[in-house]
Design a protein around this motif. Structure first.
Motif, PDB file in Angstrom:
ATOM      1  N   GLY A  35     128.179  34.091  65.921  1.00  0.00           N
ATOM      2  CA  GLY A  35     129.224  33.859  66.920  1.00  0.00           C
ATOM      3  C   GLY A  35     130.199  32.839  66.367  1.00  0.00           C
ATOM      4  N   LYS A  36     130.360  31.742  67.084  1.00  0.00           N
ATOM      5  CA  LYS A  36     131.305  30.714  66.624  1.00  0.00           C
ATOM      6  C   LYS A  36     130.630  29.674  65.730  1.00  0.00           C
ATOM      7  CE  LYS A  36     135.033  31.061  69.909  1.00  0.00           C
ATOM      8  NZ  LYS A  36     135.301  30.922  71.327  1.00  0.00           N
ATOM      9  N   THR A  37     129.304  29.729  65.681  1.00  0.00           N
ATOM     10  CA  THR A  37     128.587  28.717  64.893  1.00  0.00           C
ATOM     11  C   THR A  37     128.642  29.045  63.417  1.00  0.00           C
ATOM     12  OG1 THR A  37     127.041  28.641  66.719  1.00  0.00           O
ATOM     13  CG2 THR A  37     126.360  27.495  64.707  1.00  0.00           C
ATOM     14  N   LEU A  38     129.179  28.113  62.643  1.00  0.00           N
ATOM     15  CA  LEU A  38     129.183  28.299  61.197  1.00  0.00           C
ATOM     16  C   LEU A  38     127.792  27.976  60.663  1.00  0.00           C
ATOM     17  CD1 LEU A  38     130.810  28.713  58.554  1.00  0.00           C
ATOM     18  CD2 LEU A  38     131.095  26.217  58.516  1.00  0.00           C
ATOM     19  N   VAL A  39     127.218  28.911  59.922  1.00  0.00           N
ATOM     20  CA  VAL A  39     125.890  28.650  59.344  1.00  0.00           C
ATOM     21  C   VAL A  39     126.049  28.162  57.904  1.00  0.00           C
ATOM     22  CG1 VAL A  39     123.615  29.605  58.836  1.00  0.00           C
ATOM     23  CG2 VAL A  39     124.877  30.380  60.836  1.00  0.00           C
ATOM     24  N   PHE A  40     126.830  28.892  57.117  1.00  0.00           N
ATOM     25  CA  PHE A  40     127.188  28.373  55.788  1.00  0.00           C
ATOM     26  C   PHE A  40     128.505  29.009  55.372  1.00  0.00           C
ATOM     27  CE2 PHE A  40     124.159  31.873  55.014  1.00  0.00           C
ATOM     28  CZ  PHE A  40     124.947  32.736  54.265  1.00  0.00           C
ATOM     29  N   GLU A  41     129.229  28.320  54.487  1.00  0.00           N
ATOM     30  CA  GLU A  41     130.482  28.912  54.013  1.00  0.00           C
ATOM     31  C   GLU A  41     130.642  28.724  52.520  1.00  0.00           C
ATOM     32  OE1 GLU A  41     134.056  27.296  55.732  1.00  0.00           O
ATOM     33  OE2 GLU A  41     133.299  25.255  55.595  1.00  0.00           O
ATOM     34  N   ASP A  42     131.300  29.717  51.941  1.00  0.00           N
ATOM     35  CA  ASP A  42     131.698  29.661  50.546  1.00  0.00           C
ATOM     36  C   ASP A  42     130.531  29.407  49.595  1.00  0.00           C
ATOM     37  OD1 ASP A  42     133.621  29.945  48.664  1.00  0.00           O
ATOM     38  OD2 ASP A  42     134.178  27.817  48.627  1.00  0.00           O
ATOM     39  N   VAL A  43     129.417  30.093  49.853  1.00  0.00           N
ATOM     40  CA  VAL A  43     128.259  29.907  48.973  1.00  0.00           C
ATOM     41  C   VAL A  43     128.380  30.826  47.766  1.00  0.00           C
ATOM     42  CG1 VAL A  43     125.763  30.206  48.745  1.00  0.00           C
ATOM     43  CG2 VAL A  43     126.709  29.081  50.760  1.00  0.00           C
ATOM     44  N   THR A  44     128.358  30.209  46.610  1.00  0.00           N
ATOM     45  CA  THR A  44     128.463  30.942  45.350  1.00  0.00           C
ATOM     46  C   THR A  44     127.264  30.573  44.503  1.00  0.00           C
ATOM     47  OG1 THR A  44     130.849  31.130  45.435  1.00  0.00           O
ATOM     48  CG2 THR A  44     129.859  31.158  43.244  1.00  0.00           C
ATOM     49  N   LEU A  45     126.592  31.588  43.982  1.00  0.00           N
ATOM     50  CA  LEU A  45     125.328  31.328  43.286  1.00  0.00           C
ATOM     51  C   LEU A  45     124.981  32.521  42.410  1.00  0.00           C
ATOM     52  CD1 LEU A  45     122.576  29.664  43.286  1.00  0.00           C
ATOM     53  CD2 LEU A  45     121.869  31.160  45.138  1.00  0.00           C
ATOM     54  N   ASN A  46     124.611  32.264  41.164  1.00  0.00           N
ATOM     55  CA  ASN A  46     124.116  33.334  40.297  1.00  0.00           C
ATOM     56  C   ASN A  46     122.650  33.091  39.988  1.00  0.00           C
ATOM     57  OD1 ASN A  46     126.487  34.759  39.974  1.00  0.00           O
ATOM     58  ND2 ASN A  46     127.146  33.524  38.226  1.00  0.00           N
ATOM     59  N   VAL A  47     121.871  34.138  40.041  1.00  0.00           N
ATOM     60  CA  VAL A  47     120.459  34.018  39.669  1.00  0.00           C
ATOM     61  C   VAL A  47     120.187  34.982  38.525  1.00  0.00           C
ATOM     62  CG1 VAL A  47     118.078  34.195  40.473  1.00  0.00           C
ATOM     63  CG2 VAL A  47     119.875  33.464  42.068  1.00  0.00           C
ATOM     64  N   HIS A  48     119.648  34.457  37.450  1.00  0.00           N
ATOM     65  CA  HIS A  48     119.356  35.277  36.272  1.00  0.00           C
ATOM     66  C   HIS A  48     117.931  35.803  36.336  1.00  0.00           C
ATOM     67  CE1 HIS A  48     122.693  32.710  35.104  1.00  0.00           C
ATOM     68  NE2 HIS A  48     123.021  33.652  34.232  1.00  0.00           N
ATOM     69  N   LYS A  49     117.698  36.857  35.604  1.00  0.00           N
ATOM     70  CA  LYS A  49     116.349  37.414  35.508  1.00  0.00           C
ATOM     71  C   LYS A  49     115.388  36.319  35.025  1.00  0.00           C
ATOM     72  CE  LYS A  49     114.319  41.678  33.652  1.00  0.00           C
ATOM     73  NZ  LYS A  49     113.034  41.327  34.093  1.00  0.00           N
ATOM     74  N   SER A  50     114.226  36.239  35.641  1.00  0.00           N
ATOM     75  CA  SER A  50     113.181  35.261  35.322  1.00  0.00           C
ATOM     76  C   SER A  50     113.516  33.820  35.710  1.00  0.00           C
ATOM     77  CB  SER A  50     112.810  35.271  33.831  1.00  0.00           C
ATOM     78  OG  SER A  50     112.220  36.491  33.519  1.00  0.00           O
ATOM     79  N   GLU A  51     114.651  33.642  36.361  1.00  0.00           N
ATOM     80  CA  GLU A  51     115.003  32.283  36.782  1.00  0.00           C
ATOM     81  C   GLU A  51     114.299  31.947  38.103  1.00  0.00           C
ATOM     82  OE1 GLU A  51     119.240  31.749  37.130  1.00  0.00           O
ATOM     83  OE2 GLU A  51     119.063  29.610  37.638  1.00  0.00           O
ATOM     84  N   VAL A  52     113.891  30.698  38.238  1.00  0.00           N
ATOM     85  CA  VAL A  52     113.321  30.231  39.500  1.00  0.00           C
ATOM     86  C   VAL A  52     114.315  29.252  40.119  1.00  0.00           C
ATOM     87  CG1 VAL A  52     111.410  29.023  40.615  1.00  0.00           C
ATOM     88  CG2 VAL A  52     110.966  30.516  38.643  1.00  0.00           C
ATOM     89  N   VAL A  53     114.834  29.630  41.286  1.00  0.00           N
ATOM     90  CA  VAL A  53     115.837  28.804  41.964  1.00  0.00           C
ATOM     91  C   VAL A  53     115.226  28.226  43.233  1.00  0.00           C
ATOM     92  CG1 VAL A  53     118.082  28.817  43.131  1.00  0.00           C
ATOM     93  CG2 VAL A  53     117.730  30.227  41.093  1.00  0.00           C
ATOM     94  N   ALA A  54     115.238  26.919  43.356  1.00  0.00           N
ATOM     95  CA  ALA A  54     114.747  26.288  44.587  1.00  0.00           C
ATOM     96  C   ALA A  54     115.944  25.842  45.412  1.00  0.00           C
ATOM     97  CB  ALA A  54     113.869  25.091  44.252  1.00  0.00           C
TER      98      ALA A  54
END
Ligand SMILES: Nc1ncnc2c1ncn2[C@@H]1O[C@H](COP(=O)(O)OP(=O)(O)OP(=O)(O)O)[C@@H](O)[C@H]1O
Ligand SMILES: [Mg+2]
Length: 270
Positions: A17-36
Motif C-alpha cells: 500500500g503506502k508503506t515503503l518496505v525497501f527502495e532502490d535495492v541493487t545486489l548481485n549474487v554470484h554462483k557459490s557466493e554466500v550473502v548474509a
C-alpha cells in the motif's frame, strides 16, 4: 547477465500500500557466493528475500534470477516462470513447516518424486545422503512431532535441498529455536556453504555471518546502507548507521565478557 551471476537485483522497490518496505535495492549474487543480509527489525529483509523467489511482487526495478527477468509492477509474472524459479530455489524460513502426517523420509522425498519425477529409490538414496550430512540418518522413520526443534529445522533444510536447488534462501532459520539448538542448525548450513552452495541468508547471528558469508549486506531504513566483504562490513563498517547497529547488537556479548573478567578478578560487577 554474466554467466557467474545467478541473482541480479536492480533498483528494486517494494511497498505494501503506502508503506515503503525497501527502495532502490541493487545486489548481485554470484554462483557459490554466500550473502548474509543483516539489519534492524522492519528493514525489509524478509520481504526482500521473498521477492527473490517470486512469493511477493514488487513495484519498481528488475530482478534477474536464473535466466528469468521479472520486472517491477508486473502484476503476475507468468506462472511457468514462477514455477521454474520455485523448483530451482530452495527456502527455509523460521517456522518448521514439515508435514506432520509424514515421516522424516516421506517429507524429504515427496517433492522430488511429485515435482521432479525422481524415482522413489533415487529420492530415498539422496534423502539418506542429506540426512547423513545433517546428522539425522537414524531419524528417517520418525514423525516430526517426535523431533526437537533443531532436528525439525535440519529436516526442513534437507527437504529443501532434496530438490537440488541452485540457490538457497534462509530467513532467520534459527530464530525460533532454543539457544542450545541454534549451533547444530548453523553447523548444518555452514557445511552446505563449504560444499559450494549459493545462499542468501537473513540472520541476526553476527558471528555466524562472519564465519559463513562472503558478502554482508546491511539493510536499514528501507534501503541497502552498506554492502561488501563480510569481514569488512562486520568489523570495520563505513557507514555510521552500520556502526551504530553493530555496536548495539554486539554489545551484550562484550558486556558479558567484561562481567566475566570482573568476576575472574574476584571483584564486584560494577
Ligand atoms: N504483508 C504485509 N503487509 C503490510 N506490511 C507488511 C507486510 N509484510 C511486511 N510488512 C511491513 O514491511 C516492513 C518490513 O518487514 P520485513 O518483515 O521485511 O522486515 P525484516 O527486516 O525482515 O524485520 P525482522 O528483522 O523483524 O524480521 C515492516 O514495516 C512490516 O510491517
Ligand atoms: Mg524478517
Amino acid at each position: 547477465m554474466s554467466n557467474n551471476i545467478v541473482v541480479s537485483a536492480k533498483g528494486m522497490t517494494k511497498r505494501f500500500g503506502k508503506t515503503l518496505v525497501f527502495e532502490d535495492v541493487t545486489l548481485n549474487v554470484h554462483k557459490s557466493e554466500v550473502v548474509a543480509i543483516i539489519g534492524p527489525s522492519g528493514a525489509g529483509k524478509s520481504t526482500f528475500i521473498r521477492c527473490i523467489n517470486g512469493l511477493v511482487p514488487f513495484e519498481h526495478g528488475t530482478l534477474e534470477i536464473l535466466g528469468h527477468t521479472i520486472t517491477g509492477g508486473q502484476k503476475h509474472p507468468p506462472r511457468a516462470v514462477l514455477q521454474n524459479i520455485r523448483t530451482r530455489v530452495g527456502m527455509v524460513f523460521q517456522g518448521f513447516n514439515l508435514f506432520p502426517h509424514l515421516t522424516v523420509m516421506e517429507n524429504i522425498i515427496l517433492a522430488p518424486m511429485e515435482v521432479k519425477k525422481v524415482s522413489r529409490d533415487d529420492a530415498v538414496r539422496r534423502a539418506q545422503e542429506l540426512l547423513d550430512i545433517v546428522g539425522l540418518v537414524n531419524k528417517a522413520d520418525m514423525y516430526p512431532k517426535r523431533l526437537s526443534g533443531g532436528e525439525q529445522q535440519r529436516v526442513a533444510i534437507c527437504r529443501a535441498l532434496a530438490m537440488e536447488p541452485e540457490i538457497m534462501l534462509f530467513d532467520e532459520p534459527t530464530s525460533a529455536l532454543d539457544p542450545e539448538l541454534v549451533g547444530e542448525v548453523l553447523a548444518a548450513i555452514k557445511r552446505l556453504a563449504r560444499q559450494g552452495g549459493t545462499m542468501i541468508l537473513v540472520t541476526h547471528e553476527m558471528q555466524f555471518a562472519k564465519e559463513v558469508a562472503d558478502t554482508v549486506v546491511f539493510m536499514a531504513d528501507h534501503r541497502v546502507v552498506e554492502s561488501g566483504a563480510a569481514r569488512q562490513v562486520l568489523e570495520n563498517p563505513k557507514s555510521e548507521r552500520a556502526q551504530q547497529f553493530l555496536q548495539r547488537v554486539l554489545r551484550p556479548t562484550e558486556t558479558a565478557d567484561e562481567m566475566d573478567a570482573v568476576e575472574a578478578q574476584g571483584g564486584d560487577a560494577l
